[in-house]
Write a protein that holds these residues in place. Structure first.
Motif, PDB file in Angstrom:
ATOM      1  N   SER A   1       0.837  -1.165  -0.060  1.00 15.36           N
ATOM      2  CA  SER A   1       0.169  -0.046   0.027  1.00 15.36           C
ATOM      3  C   SER A   1       0.963   1.206  -0.086  1.00 15.36           C
ATOM      4  N   PHE A   2       0.289   2.381  -0.725  1.00 15.47           N
ATOM      5  CA  PHE A   2       1.093   3.576  -0.934  1.00 15.47           C
ATOM      6  C   PHE A   2       0.072   4.533  -0.207  1.00 15.47           C
ATOM      7  N   PRO A   3       0.117   4.595   1.079  1.00 16.64           N
ATOM      8  CA  PRO A   3      -0.991   5.525   1.878  1.00 16.64           C
ATOM      9  C   PRO A   3      -0.594   7.027   1.647  1.00 16.64           C
ATOM     10  N   ALA A   4      -1.615   7.839   1.409  1.00 14.15           N
ATOM     11  CA  ALA A   4      -1.596   9.316   1.025  1.00 14.15           C
ATOM     12  C   ALA A   4      -0.312   9.618   0.191  1.00 14.15           C
ATOM     13  N   CYS A   5      -0.224   8.950  -0.974  1.00 14.28           N
ATOM     14  CA  CYS A   5       0.824   9.030  -2.127  1.00 14.28           C
ATOM     15  C   CYS A   5       0.467  10.387  -2.979  1.00 14.28           C
ATOM     16  N   HIS A   6      -0.628  10.823  -2.687  1.00 16.16           N
ATOM     17  CA  HIS A   6      -0.862  12.167  -3.709  1.00 16.16           C
ATOM     18  C   HIS A   6      -1.574  13.057  -2.305  1.00 16.16           C
ATOM     19  N   ARG A   7      -1.893  14.272  -3.049  1.00 13.46           N
ATOM     20  CA  ARG A   7      -2.283  15.304  -2.034  1.00 13.46           C
ATOM     21  C   ARG A   7      -3.732  15.651  -2.048  1.00 13.46           C
ATOM     22  N   ASP A   8      -4.415  14.645  -3.122  1.00 10.71           N
ATOM     23  CA  ASP A   8      -5.824  14.865  -3.206  1.00 10.71           C
ATOM     24  C   ASP A   8      -6.253  13.465  -3.805  1.00 10.71           C
ATOM     25  N   TRP A   9      -7.561  13.209  -4.108  1.00  8.19           N
ATOM     26  CA  TRP A   9      -8.030  11.976  -4.804  1.00  8.19           C
ATOM     27  C   TRP A   9      -7.058  11.326  -5.716  1.00  8.19           C
ATOM     28  N   VAL A  10      -6.880  10.019  -5.802  1.00 13.55           N
ATOM     29  CA  VAL A  10      -6.492   9.180  -6.764  1.00 13.55           C
ATOM     30  C   VAL A  10      -7.492   9.169  -7.767  1.00 13.55           C
ATOM     31  N   THR A  11      -7.137   9.393  -8.890  1.00 11.49           N
ATOM     32  CA  THR A  11      -8.307   9.356  -9.901  1.00 11.49           C
ATOM     33  C   THR A  11      -7.992   8.515 -11.053  1.00 11.49           C
ATOM     34  N   GLY A  12      -6.841   7.793 -10.981  1.00 10.75           N
ATOM     35  CA  GLY A  12      -6.560   6.686 -12.100  1.00 10.75           C
ATOM     36  C   GLY A  12      -5.462   6.109 -11.937  1.00 10.75           C
ATOM     37  N   CYS A  13      -5.233   5.008 -12.404  1.00  8.70           N
ATOM     38  CA  CYS A  13      -4.047   3.960 -12.191  1.00  8.70           C
ATOM     39  C   CYS A  13      -3.955   2.941 -13.122  1.00  8.70           C
ATOM     40  N   ALA A  14      -2.717   2.571 -13.542  1.00 14.07           N
ATOM     41  CA  ALA A  14      -2.345   1.703 -14.844  1.00 14.07           C
ATOM     42  C   ALA A  14      -1.100   1.118 -14.426  1.00 14.07           C
ATOM     43  N   TRP A  15      -0.999  -0.129 -15.231  1.00 11.14           N
ATOM     44  CA  TRP A  15       0.284  -0.674 -14.792  1.00 11.14           C
ATOM     45  C   TRP A  15       1.045  -0.795 -16.140  1.00 11.14           C
ATOM     46  N   THR A  16       2.555  -0.837 -16.051  1.00  6.36           N
ATOM     47  CA  THR A  16       3.433  -0.904 -17.315  1.00  6.36           C
ATOM     48  C   THR A  16       3.636  -2.317 -17.513  1.00  6.36           C
TER      49      THR A  16
END
Length: 1114
Positions: A681-696
């Motif tokens: 887990s990456f808690p509080a990894c951004h300063r606002d909502w996480v809106t998207g994610c994708a894998w390489t």
């Protein structure tokens, strides 16, 4: 005399003249002394006294009217014109603001009595210092000086008097120029014709001025008097005085006339009677085309060349540049800071200054340079010149004098540029030396010597960095202060010919000797794109319109316009309006796109939820039909402390990433769907909502957030590998494809990054928020290896758009030069491009800000061959790219592609023709009417290949008997061949000069070798088909222009001549006068006549820009 000399200003000649003239006119001899005592002692007071006296003599109104008229006139009035103005003013004592009222008064009013008027003129001459006798051609005016000041002080406050004077002068001048009121403006006095527009504008009669400027007889009158430059000045005055939003019909036609004049001024000045031809060549809806027949009676024209396939509407007319030919080869161009003036440097050291409003030469300067390599405006009135011999000069353009000359370099100066604040000038030379000059002190500030020759130099927009391009192929960046090298880019390779920074300064465009253009993110050292821009070297690369466009010019003579950053639109899906699009997916094969709309389409289940959980379902269960209440339960994943907003499976399907409004990113092992495991887990990894994610593809994780950032994570180590900052608003979605990261924002922006966080491109993809995106690699077009990144974006505006974000978008191609472009410059102020070419021409282009989707691109390959069918009903053309076009009634009715460029075309029957292609192949083609189709629906088909192993062939023709083909070889041999049989040699030459082949049914075969002196060889064909011995003639071919010339006998009394220029023309044989003239867009490359019924002459003409013209001699 003592009474006069004691006056305070008696020492001024003007005072003495005024006193003596006044005494002579208004004083008896016995009263001289008394009058001298009463005269004022200063010039201003004396003038007021004289004006008061004249008012008593001529009346309180006439004198103010006369002086006001002479004050406002532009270049003076003749005595007759002044009489006409005062006569009308006498009829309208209260003045007028109406043109109609002024004209009516001039036609019907009583003239001013000649006795009082002659006395008034005598008084005015005395007051103006003109003397009592009228000089031939003299014009009365009130110049600047004490008298003008006195008149304005005495009469200037009279309301409406100047306006009335302008109206009456304009009415009088119009009557002078168009005496019979026919609108033909015959026998106009030059001064009246030039001054009339000024007074129309000053009197507020803009509508009447637009009528004047859109009268083709007015254009003809200016051409007859050699005043076309003054007419262009009038158009510039009108354009600057009347706002564009007020220029409605018929005022809008003024723009059409102005554009026409600017394009044709240099030609019409040389050939005034070409005006009817050039006007008739305009599209059918052009006012010029409508008025062209009116000139037939003015100049008693009997024949014209009618352009049969001209554009039908002005909308379809190709945008044309303005062209100017200078006496020496142009080598450098520059715009002034205001964008209203340009400078052209030439190979002989002369500089031409051009007024861009009129496209006329202002003046020329002869520098001390042996040839000008570059020029730059320091201000509107100061110009830097650099020379082939290393000199640097600074010129004061206002006074036409040289301010500075110094030996700046020992070798040829190859490039120069000014810093944004114009305080530093950078120069580079073939000796590898870079120098910075202080333009304020006029001295050297810094210098640096590079081990290789330097070709070009450019300042960063912020002025702290300077870049150079070298012959070795590298690009170097220096700190301006001290010229310390900060970065070198590019491996050794093709020479860098030009470079330019974009407006933000993060990207450098580089043009090379091998035709390639490169875009570099120079700070990061990343090459963003490489693409071929021209055939041959790239001479210039320039950014325009705030960096939104990249312009390149090259050896092929073309100007290409590209998008200023990466991003090529691929198309769009759906027809607006649609409800907001919320989700998009690409099929695995990349051929299909699924879009989910709020109310207009596919509805899909959302895996994210508002209760902080994620559910997993086996794919097999989801493919089965279920009722809502029977929908199978999935596996619940808990870990988020807020609503889940996004999720993504890894490429192998074994891992799942989820992001939520708790600003956290979680990674799950879902290889066992019923027992998923939270692996990181990456808690509080951004300063606002996480809106998207994708894998390489290598199982790294990309995330995006409403805080405007994009992050790169390694779930295995739990480390953040990078953060991509560049979005100015919330990021909506992110995708990863190969080595690229794609992100889209709520401000409608699409960005592509590499894995190191270098922003490769930023595209304004939508006008509103982008809600989602998908990306994949798309195979390139057939025959091209590799693939391109394809991105699909959807927005809340309902639009679905496809992009190739890593390709540049070519928006325009400008054709006009027939030789390599030597230099180019842009004006950000006016949006203009100026180019200079080895063909001797300078061209000015207006660069559109946006691509024109309605413009249908055509091939720009040079037309290399044309031929008429035996009955003249059809013609066929071939070009450098091997494209065949069949023409009927001047319209293209069929096309086909031949193998290689077309060298020659000849018809064998009404529906069959032979072509020479790729310099070695002779093939037979057939014209077929498609079955079941309407008349005129043709197609072209290859019948057979006759020969392809004879070596390099240069020409093709029929033998006089019409049964054998004559082939000309590059090794100076002539072959005779019957279609289908082997060829035989009939003639050969041992010289090294090329030859021109021509055959004639009655006389035989002619071979011209245009050397000095030229040799014309003649072969006659016997009845048996064999060829008799040849005869050689030594001929003197005088051709001062050194252009290729062909002559074809078209009619018994005239000959048709075409040259490798822009003018095919017809000439009379008996005494040589020119009968017709037609201007092509490009240099004429081929010309074929056809003599039809009733001896009607038709011409098929091709030029080097790929244009085909069908002309009818009427």
């Amino acid at each position: 005399m003592r009474l006069l000399l004691v006056k305070r200003e008696s020492g001024r000649p003007l005072y003495l003249r005024l006193v003596t003239d006044h005494l002579r006119l208004f004083t008896l001899y016995e009263q001289v002394s008394e009058r001298l005592r009463t005269l004022p002692a200063s010039v201003p007071l004396l003038l007021q006294h004289i004006l008061s006296t004249l008012e008593q003599e001529h009346g309180p109104d006439v004198l103010p009217q006369a002086l006001t008229t002479l004050e406002v006139t532009r270049s003076g009035l003749t005595v007759d014109q002044l009489h006409g103005v005062l006569s009308v003013w006498r009829t309208l004592p209260k003045g007028t603001k109406s043109w109609e009222e002024a004209v009516a008064a001039g036609n019907n009013g009583d003239p001013y009595p000649m006795g009082p008027f002659a006395y008034l003129v005598q008084s005015l001459r005395s007051l103006l210092g003109e003397g009592p006798l009228e000089r031939p051609g003299a014009r009365l005016c009130l110049p600047d000086g004490p008298l003008r000041t006195a008149a304005k002080r005495r009469y200037g406050k009279r309301p409406g008097q100047e306006d009335t004077a302008h109206i009456l002068i304009a009415a009088q001048l119009w009557k002078t120029c168009d005496a019979d009121a026919s609108g033909t403006f015959r026998s106009c006095p030059p001064e009246a014709l030039v001054d009339l527009p000024y007074h129309l504008l000053q009197s507020g009669n803009c509508g009447l001025l637009s009528k004047f400027l859109t009268n083709i007889h007015v254009v003809a009158a200016h051409l007859e008097l050699g005043l076309v430059s003054r007419l262009l000045e009038t158009h510039a005055l009108y354009a600057s005085s009347v706002p564009k939003e007020e220029q409605k019909l018929p005022e809008a036609d003024v723009v059409v006339f102005r554009t026409f004049l600017r394009q044709q001024a240099s030609i019409l000045s040389q050939y005034p009677q070409l005006l009817p031809q050039q006007a008739a060549n305009q599209p059918l809806d052009s006012p010029l085309c409508h008025q062209a027949p009116l000139l037939s009676q003015r100049w008693h024209l009997q024949h014209t060349l009618r352009w049969l396939n001209k554009p039908q509407t002005m909308k379809n007319q190709q945008s044309s540049s303005l062209s100017l030919v200078v006496s020496s080869s142009p080598t450098a161009v520059a715009f002034s800071t205001s964008g209203q003036r340009a400078a052209v440097g030439t190979a002989n050291g002369t500089v031409y200054l051009l007024d861009l409003r009129t496209w006329q030469e202002e003046k020329s300067l002869v520098s001390g340079c042996d040839g000008i390599s570059a020029c730059l405006f320091l201000s509107d009135d100061t110009l830097f010149l650099t020379a082939f011999d290393g000199l640097l000069e600074l010129w004061d353009l206002q006074h036409g004098c040289r301010v500075l000359q110094t030996k700046a370099h020992q070798y040829q100066i190859t490039g120069c540029c000014l810093s944004p604040d114009h305080r530093l000038l950078a120069t580079v030379c073939l000796g590898g030396c870079l120098k910075l000059w202080d333009t304020v002190r006029g001295q050297l500030a810094f210098q640096h010597t590079y081990p290789k020759p330097l070709n070009c130099v450019a300042f960063h927009p912020e002025g702290q960095v300077i870049a150079t391009g070298s012959w070795a192929g590298s690009i170097s960046f220096f700190q301006v202060d001290g010229l310390k090298v900060t970065k070198d880019l590019g491996a050794p390779g093709a020479s860098v010919r030009t470079l330019a920074f974009n407006v933000p300064g993060g990207v450098v465009a580089v043009g090379r000797l091998d035709s390639m253009v490169e875009l570099w993110a120079w700070r990061e050292g990343a090459r963003l794109a490489t693409f071929p821009a021209h055939h041959g070297f790239v001479a210039a690369a320039l950014f325009l319109h705030g960096g939104c466009q990249l312009l390149t010019a090259g050896e092929d003579g073309k100007v290409q316009v590209w998008s200023g950053s990466l991003g090529r639109p691929r198309g769009h899906l759906g027809s607006l309006p649609l409800s907001p699009a919320l989700s998009v997916a690409l099929s695995p094969d990349g051929d299909r796109v699924a879009v989910g709309y709020r109310a207009d389409g596919i509805r899909i289940y959302k895996i994210s939820s508002e209760d902080f959980t994620v559910w997993l379902w086996p794919r097999q269960l989801l493919t089965l039909p279920h009722k809502a209440e029977d929908f199978p339960c999935g596996t619940e994943l808990r870990g988020h402390e807020g609503p889940v907003s996004c999720c993504s499976f890894s490429t192998d399907g074994g891992s799942l990433a989820t992001g939520g409004r708790d600003r956290s990113l979680l990674c799950w092992d879902v290889r066992t769907p019923k027992a998923p495991i939270l692996i990181h887990s990456f808690p509080a990894c951004h300063r606002d909502w996480v809106t998207g994610c994708a894998w390489t593809k290598d199982n790294l994780l990309i995330s995006c957030s409403s805080d405007g950032s994009v992050g790169l994570w390694d779930p295995e180590s739990g480390q953040q590998l990078g953060q991509f900052l560049g979005h100015q608003s919330a990021v909506s979605a992110v995708a990863a494809v190969e080595e690229h990261v794609v992100s889209v924002g709520r401000d409608g922006t699409l960005k592509v990054w590499d894995r190191q966080g270098v922003e490769l491109t930023s595209i304004p993809a939508h006008s509103g928020p982008i809600s989602h995106c998908a990306a994949a690699m798309e195979p390139r077009a057939a025959g091209q290896p590799g693939s391109e990144l394809l991105v699909v974006t959807i927005g809340l505006d309902g639009a679905t758009r496809l992009w190739h974000p890593l390709l540049v978008c070519q928006t325009h191609t400008f054709l006009g030069h027939s030789g390599p472009v030597r230099a180019a410059a842009v004006s950000e102020t006016s949006g203009l491009l100026l180019t200079a070419s080895e063909d001797g021409s300078v061209r000015l282009w207006q660069v559109p800000k946006e691509a024109d989707d309605t413009c249908i691109p055509r091939s720009s390959a040079a037309i290399t061959a044309m031929a008429w069918a035996p009955d003249g009903s059809m013609a066929v053309s071939g070009n450098q790219a091997g494209e065949l076009i069949l023409w009927q009634e001047a319209k293209a009715v069929a096309t086909a592609q031949a193998p290689g460029h077309i060298g020659a075309l000849i018809w064998s029957s009404a529906h069959t023709f032979f072509i020479l292609s790729a310099d070695e192949k002779i093939s037979e083609w057939q014209v077929k009417l498609r079955k079941g189709s309407a008349p005129g629906n043709f197609s072209l088909h290859l019948n057979r290949i006759l020969q392809e192993d004879l070596g390099v062939l240069t020409s093709l023709g029929w033998a006089p008997d019409g049964h054998f083909l004559i082939l000309a070889k590059a090794d100076l041999k002539l072959l005779c061949m019957k279609p289908g049989d082997a060829p035989s040699e009939i003639w050969s030459s041992y010289t090294e000069n090329p030859m021109i082949l021509s055959t004639h049914k009655e006389y035989g075969v002619f071979v011209l070798q245009p050397k000095d002196p030229g040799v014309l060889s003649f072969l006659r064909q016997k009845e048996s088909g064999e060829f008799e011995e040849r005869l050689d003639f030594d001929i003197n071919l005088e051709n001062p222009s050194r252009t290729l010339i062909s002559i074809t006998q078209a009619k018994p009394e005239s000959a048709l001549m075409g040259c490798y220029g822009t003018w095919p023309n017809a000439a009379q044989k008996e005494n040589g006068p020119q009968l017709g003239l037609f201007r092509c867009e490009g240099s004429v490359s081929c010309l074929e006549p056809w003599l039809g019924a009733n001896s009607t002459l038709q011409l098929a003409v091709g030029d080097v820009q790929g244009n085909v013209y069908f002309l009818n001699w009427e």
